[in-house]
Write an enzyme that holds these catalytic residues in place. Structure first.
Site, PDB file in Angstrom:
ATOM      1  N   GLU A 323       0.808  -1.222   0.000  1.00 41.95           N
ATOM      2  CA  GLU A 323       0.000   0.000   0.000  1.00 41.95           C
ATOM      3  C   GLU A 323       0.842   1.274   0.000  1.00 41.95           C
ATOM      4  O   GLU A 323       0.390   2.331   0.426  1.00 41.95           O
ATOM      5  CB  GLU A 323      -0.967   0.012   1.194  1.00 41.95           C
ATOM      6  CG  GLU A 323      -1.880  -1.209   1.263  1.00 41.95           C
ATOM      7  CD  GLU A 323      -2.632  -1.306   2.571  1.00 41.95           C
ATOM      8  OE1 GLU A 323      -2.868  -0.244   3.192  1.00 41.95           O
ATOM      9  OE2 GLU A 323      -2.972  -2.428   2.979  1.00 41.95           O
ATOM     10  N   GLY A 324       2.088   1.194  -0.478  1.00 38.90           N
ATOM     11  CA  GLY A 324       2.953   2.364  -0.534  1.00 38.90           C
ATOM     12  C   GLY A 324       3.734   2.635   0.732  1.00 38.90           C
ATOM     13  O   GLY A 324       4.528   3.580   0.784  1.00 38.90           O
TER      14      GLY A 324
END
EC number: 2.4.2.21
Length: 369
Positions: A323-324
């Site tokens: 998710e980054g």
């Protein structure tokens, strides 16, 4: 037949300015801190200077986290610890500030942008600004059918290109790229296996949510079956994304390519962004010069893709959440490299002579008995 040919990007993308990089290297040789004493931070500062075309390098002050979201039909095979068609919950957590990347972004003062390329949920569950770009609702089950039509794949790539243009026009000076997907690591593993010529078991990992052994075996089987479908279309990147990618992966690929065109540096997160980068590299061999690998995600397909692109991850903290998150953790390191390269004082000539004399050592020039 699609009007979009990803190979055309090869003529549009130039490498970061090598002349500026040499100027940055020369400046580094004359800083008050001895050359090599800052380790990889020197290399990062020089890379950023070349990307910006500026010496001294400018500070990174307008970074942005961009997350492409989508659901993958292959998740229905229980290859993920998350329920199929539940990526909208990941989006909601990011928007509500309750996910790891949202917490870090809030702490670092970095805005987060979520782009729905292919979520499988009712639009009413999310804000209009998130869902207005959706290419289709969910992607096909890649072990038995195409993820997208070629036309949908082209729309997704063009979506990513448009987002890259919007960020460049808004003055974003560095992008942290991630994904919000369920089943995305399976599609990513297929892309990496296809492009690197490896078997399913070599690239199949356990995902950010750490699936058990039975789920891993199901995931291997899905990757194997999808890989059979991928090999006949290896000659066309757009058809490959349509066959075994997904709307979010196709959009991220277009985003990466257009960021390179617009000279916007990007930090890659985990296996999904690495797989998209590998597809983009296949289209434009100079594109990886604009990207950094943020961290080691623990996924074997990510390691394979980064090795193929000669990208060395900045961090290895055991972060697997995706998710980054891992890429965002690397952002302060890049900002620190820029600050050191720009703000450390340059040595006076007298100081340089003293350092040169010190490097000779006290015994030089003394004859032996």
């Amino acid at each position: 037949m699609s009007a979009l040919n990803l190979d055309d990007f090869s003529d549009l993308i130039e490498r970061p300015d090598s002349g500026v990089r040499r100027d940055a290297e020369d400046r580094r040789e004359h800083l008050a801190v001895a050359p090599g004493s800052l380790g990889r931070l020197d290399e990062l500062g020089e890379w950023l200077a070349a990307a910006q075309g500026a010496v001294p390098v400018r500070p990174v002050e307008r970074a942005k986290v961009v997350l492409f979201a989508g659901d993958h039909g292959v998740a229905a095979l229980d290859v993920s610890a998350r329920e199929a068609s539940s990526a909208h919950r990941l989006v909601r957590a990011a928007l509500d500030g309750e996910s790891p990347v949202a917490v870090l972004a809030r702490r670092l003062g970095v805005p987060v942008r979520v782009v729905d390329a292919g979520l499988d949920c009712d639009p009413e569950l999310l804000p209009d600004e998130v869902v207005r770009h959706r290419v289709r609702r969910g992607s096909g089950r890649i072990d038995v059918e195409d993820a997208l039509t070629v036309e949908e794949a082209e729309r997704a790539v063009r979506l990513g290109m448009a987002i890259a243009d919007e960020e460049a026009d808004a003055g974003t000076d560095l992008v942290v790229l991630g994904d919000l997907s369920v089943g995305g690591t399976t599609a990513a593993a297929v892309l990496v296996a296809a492009l690197c010529g490896t078997d399913a078991s070599v690239v199949t990992g356990r995902g950010g949510a750490h699936i058990d052994d039975l789920a891993w075996m199901r995931k291997c089987a899905a990757v194997r079956d999808a890989l059979r479908r991928a090999r006949p279309v290896l000659g066309d990147q757009l058809e490959l994304l349509a066959a075994v990618g997904g709307a979010d992966l196709a959009a991220a690929t277009g985003f990466l390519l257009q960021c390179a065109v617009r000279r916007t540096p990007v930090i890659l997160d985990g296996v999904v962004s690495a797989a998209c980068a590998l597809v983009a590299q296949r289209a434009a061999f100079r594109a990886p010069d604009w990207w950094l690998a943020g961290h080691v995600s623990g996924e074997p397909a990510q390691a394979k893709a980064l090795d193929r692109m000669a990208l060395n991850p900045l961090l290895d903290q055991g972060v697997t959440v995706g998710e980054g998150t891992g890429a965002l953790l690397a952002l302060p390191l890049v900002q620190a490299a820029a600050a050191l390269a720009a703000e450390l004082p340059v040595r006076e000539k007298a100081d340089e002579k003293d350092m040169a004399a010190d490097s000779d050592g006290p015994g030089d020039g003394v004859a032996a008995d």
